[in-house]
Design a protein around this motif. Structure first.
Motif, mmCIF file in Angstrom:
data_model
loop_
_atom_site.group_PDB
_atom_site.id
_atom_site.type_symbol
_atom_site.label_atom_id
_atom_site.label_comp_id
_atom_site.label_asym_id
_atom_site.label_seq_id
_atom_site.Cartn_x
_atom_site.Cartn_y
_atom_site.Cartn_z
ATOM 1 N N PHE A 1 16.035 -2.049 -7.269
ATOM 2 C CA PHE A 1 15.858 -0.638 -6.978
ATOM 3 C C PHE A 1 14.757 -0.461 -5.931
ATOM 4 O O PHE A 1 13.963 -1.371 -5.684
ATOM 5 N N LEU A 2 14.695 0.729 -5.345
ATOM 6 C CA LEU A 2 13.601 1.085 -4.450
ATOM 7 C C LEU A 2 12.617 1.943 -5.246
ATOM 8 O O LEU A 2 12.885 3.126 -5.488
ATOM 9 N N PRO A 3 11.499 1.375 -5.686
ATOM 10 C CA PRO A 3 10.537 2.166 -6.453
ATOM 11 C C PRO A 3 9.701 3.038 -5.522
ATOM 12 O O PRO A 3 9.160 2.556 -4.526
ATOM 13 N N VAL A 4 9.615 4.321 -5.846
ATOM 14 C CA VAL A 4 8.811 5.263 -5.072
ATOM 15 C C VAL A 4 7.753 5.840 -6.006
ATOM 16 O O VAL A 4 8.065 6.603 -6.923
ATOM 17 N N VAL A 5 6.513 5.447 -5.814
ATOM 18 C CA VAL A 5 5.406 5.938 -6.627
ATOM 19 C C VAL A 5 4.928 7.261 -6.037
ATOM 20 O O VAL A 5 4.431 7.296 -4.908
ATOM 21 N N VAL A 6 5.116 8.338 -6.782
ATOM 22 C CA VAL A 6 4.640 9.649 -6.326
ATOM 23 C C VAL A 6 3.167 9.701 -6.711
ATOM 24 O O VAL A 6 2.800 10.114 -7.805
ATOM 25 N N ASP A 7 2.305 9.249 -5.803
ATOM 26 C CA ASP A 7 0.961 8.844 -6.202
ATOM 27 C C ASP A 7 0.105 9.966 -6.775
ATOM 28 O O ASP A 7 -0.647 9.746 -7.735
ATOM 29 N N ASP A 8 0.213 11.193 -6.251
ATOM 30 C CA ASP A 8 -0.614 12.259 -6.819
ATOM 31 C C ASP A 8 0.035 12.913 -8.030
ATOM 32 O O ASP A 8 -0.523 13.843 -8.619
ATOM 33 N N ALA A 9 1.210 12.412 -8.426
ATOM 34 C CA ALA A 9 1.849 12.841 -9.671
ATOM 35 C C ALA A 9 1.816 11.714 -10.701
ATOM 36 O O ALA A 9 2.603 11.700 -11.646
ATOM 37 N N CYS A 10 0.905 10.764 -10.492
ATOM 38 C CA CYS A 10 0.680 9.664 -11.432
ATOM 39 C C CYS A 10 -0.762 9.745 -11.930
ATOM 40 O O CYS A 10 -1.704 9.686 -11.118
ATOM 41 N N GLY A 11 -0.943 9.897 -13.217
ATOM 42 C CA GLY A 11 -2.270 10.058 -13.781
ATOM 43 C C GLY A 11 -3.100 8.800 -13.689
ATOM 44 O O GLY A 11 -2.589 7.680 -13.782
ATOM 45 N N VAL A 12 -4.410 9.011 -13.530
ATOM 46 C CA VAL A 12 -5.370 7.920 -13.362
ATOM 47 C C VAL A 12 -6.474 8.060 -14.401
ATOM 48 O O VAL A 12 -6.962 9.165 -14.643
ATOM 49 N N VAL A 13 -6.850 6.958 -15.013
ATOM 50 C CA VAL A 13 -8.007 6.942 -15.912
ATOM 51 C C VAL A 13 -9.212 6.377 -15.184
ATOM 52 O O VAL A 13 -10.295 6.955 -15.191
ATOM 53 N N GLU A 14 -9.045 5.240 -14.542
ATOM 54 C CA GLU A 14 -10.136 4.579 -13.824
ATOM 55 C C GLU A 14 -9.779 4.501 -12.336
ATOM 56 O O GLU A 14 -8.919 3.709 -11.939
ATOM 57 N N PRO A 15 -10.403 5.320 -11.482
ATOM 58 C CA PRO A 15 -10.010 5.379 -10.074
ATOM 59 C C PRO A 15 -10.044 4.038 -9.354
ATOM 60 O O PRO A 15 -9.150 3.750 -8.546
ATOM 61 N N ALA A 16 -11.049 3.213 -9.603
ATOM 62 C CA ALA A 16 -11.128 1.926 -8.910
ATOM 63 C C ALA A 16 -9.948 1.034 -9.277
ATOM 64 O O ALA A 16 -9.361 0.361 -8.416
ATOM 65 N N ALA A 17 -9.587 1.029 -10.559
ATOM 66 C CA ALA A 17 -8.448 0.222 -10.994
ATOM 67 C C ALA A 17 -7.148 0.774 -10.415
ATOM 68 O O ALA A 17 -6.261 0.011 -10.010
ATOM 69 N N ASP B 1 1.121 -1.799 -2.239
ATOM 70 C CA ASP B 1 1.297 -1.685 -0.798
ATOM 71 C C ASP B 1 1.393 -3.073 -0.156
ATOM 72 O O ASP B 1 2.217 -3.305 0.744
ATOM 73 N N TYR B 2 0.564 -3.988 -0.608
ATOM 74 C CA TYR B 2 0.526 -5.322 -0.017
ATOM 75 C C TYR B 2 1.842 -6.068 -0.234
ATOM 76 O O TYR B 2 2.287 -6.842 0.628
ATOM 77 N N SER B 3 2.479 -5.829 -1.370
ATOM 78 C CA SER B 3 3.726 -6.536 -1.686
ATOM 79 C C SER B 3 4.881 -6.107 -0.792
ATOM 80 O O SER B 3 5.880 -6.836 -0.658
ATOM 81 N N LEU B 4 4.779 -4.894 -0.208
ATOM 82 C CA LEU B 4 5.826 -4.327 0.646
ATOM 83 C C LEU B 4 7.127 -4.075 -0.114
ATOM 84 O O LEU B 4 8.178 -3.842 0.494
ATOM 85 N N LEU B 5 7.088 -4.108 -1.437
ATOM 86 C CA LEU B 5 8.287 -3.911 -2.253
ATOM 87 C C LEU B 5 8.347 -2.527 -2.867
ATOM 88 O O LEU B 5 9.373 -2.127 -3.413
ATOM 89 N N SER B 6 7.243 -1.789 -2.796
ATOM 90 C CA SER B 6 7.172 -0.466 -3.376
ATOM 91 C C SER B 6 6.865 0.540 -2.274
ATOM 92 O O SER B 6 6.376 0.181 -1.202
ATOM 93 N N HIS B 7 7.161 1.799 -2.558
ATOM 94 C CA HIS B 7 6.972 2.849 -1.568
ATOM 95 C C HIS B 7 6.179 3.985 -2.208
ATOM 96 O O HIS B 7 6.126 4.114 -3.426
ATOM 97 N N ARG B 8 5.558 4.799 -1.364
ATOM 98 C CA ARG B 8 4.710 5.869 -1.889
ATOM 99 C C ARG B 8 4.969 7.172 -1.175
ATOM 100 O O ARG B 8 5.333 7.197 0.000
ATOM 101 N N CYS B 9 4.748 8.260 -1.906
ATOM 102 C CA CYS B 9 4.773 9.577 -1.289
ATOM 103 C C CYS B 9 3.970 10.519 -2.162
ATOM 104 O O CYS B 9 3.587 10.182 -3.286
ATOM 105 N N SER B 10 3.710 11.709 -1.662
ATOM 106 C CA SER B 10 3.033 12.741 -2.440
ATOM 107 C C SER B 10 4.069 13.571 -3.194
ATOM 108 O O SER B 10 5.278 13.504 -2.910
#
Length: 212
Positions: free
Chosen positions: A168-184, A193-202
């Motif tokens: 599949f083409l995974p698209v992480v909607v990054d600002d619609a994904c909750g975060v507990v620890e920002p650095a992690a 991003d480094y793997s080039l296998l996933s994609h991102r959008c707002s």
């Protein structure tokens, strides 16, 4: 949209997320999990925007939620994982963190599934392990999976990686994904991003793509 060898190959996230080729997976939007994320209200609003657009476009929305076995039925890996998460040294002290019927295990009221939208229970981190999610997506002819929910640095990252391995083409909607620890969370995004296998959008970009 490119064409190669009889296959349509999207060139950008907008083409990936178009109706007819995509689905939205809502990851662990549970009372006891969203209680710990940053900017809960903003997160819920952005997730809601994506879901509204998906439903209006006829794009399937599927939920997964995390549940726990009773300690009496946990195995070695489950007990070790529970010991780590609960900061315990004795396996005998492990408790069930997310019993299926507990109030904190339920989905938050603001993101209640619409009629007919399935909720798959899982024991692990990837939304694809132990659930019928893959079978449902393939039966729908889905190529892109938009990921929203929580927590980015815990379960959404491995779900995105697993989705890519399944084709599949995974698209992480990054600002619609909750975060507990920002650095992690940033490490997770950097690694994806480094793997080039996933994609991102707002969320705004996802909404625009879903509206066609």
């Amino acid at each position: 949209m490119q064409q190669a060898h009889g296959v349509q190959v999207p060139e950008n996230v907008a083409e990936m997320c178009r109706p007819g080729a995509s689905a939205v997976v809502v990851y662990d939007v549970q009372v006891g999990i969203l209680a710990h994320v940053r900017d809960r209200e903003g997160l819920v609003r952005r997730i809601g925007d994506v879901l509204t657009a998906a439903r209006a476009a006829g794009v399937p929305v599927l939920y997964v939620r995390h549940v726990s076995l009773p300690p009496t039925h946990m195995g070695v890996a489950a007990l070790r994982t529970a010991m780590a998460w609960q900061r315990l040294e004795r396996a005998a002290d492990v408790r069930s963190a997310f019993p299926p019927d507990a109030d904190h295990t339920q989905l938050v009221a603001e993101l209640t599934p619409a009629a007919g939208e399935p909720v798959f229970d899982k024991l692990g981190m990837s939304a694809f392990v132990g659930t019928p999610l893959e079978a449902v997506l393939r039966d729908r002819g889905t190529s892109a999976v938009l990921l929203v929910g929580a927590v980015l640095e815990i379960g959404i990252e491995p779900t995105a990686r697993h989705a890519a391995d399944l084709g599949f083409l995974p698209v992480v909607v990054d600002d619609a994904c909750g975060v507990v620890e920002p650095a992690a969370a940033q490490r997770s995004l950097d690694s994806l991003d480094y793997s080039l296998l996933s994609h991102r959008c707002s969320a705004a970009e996802a909404v625009a793509a879903l509206r066609g």
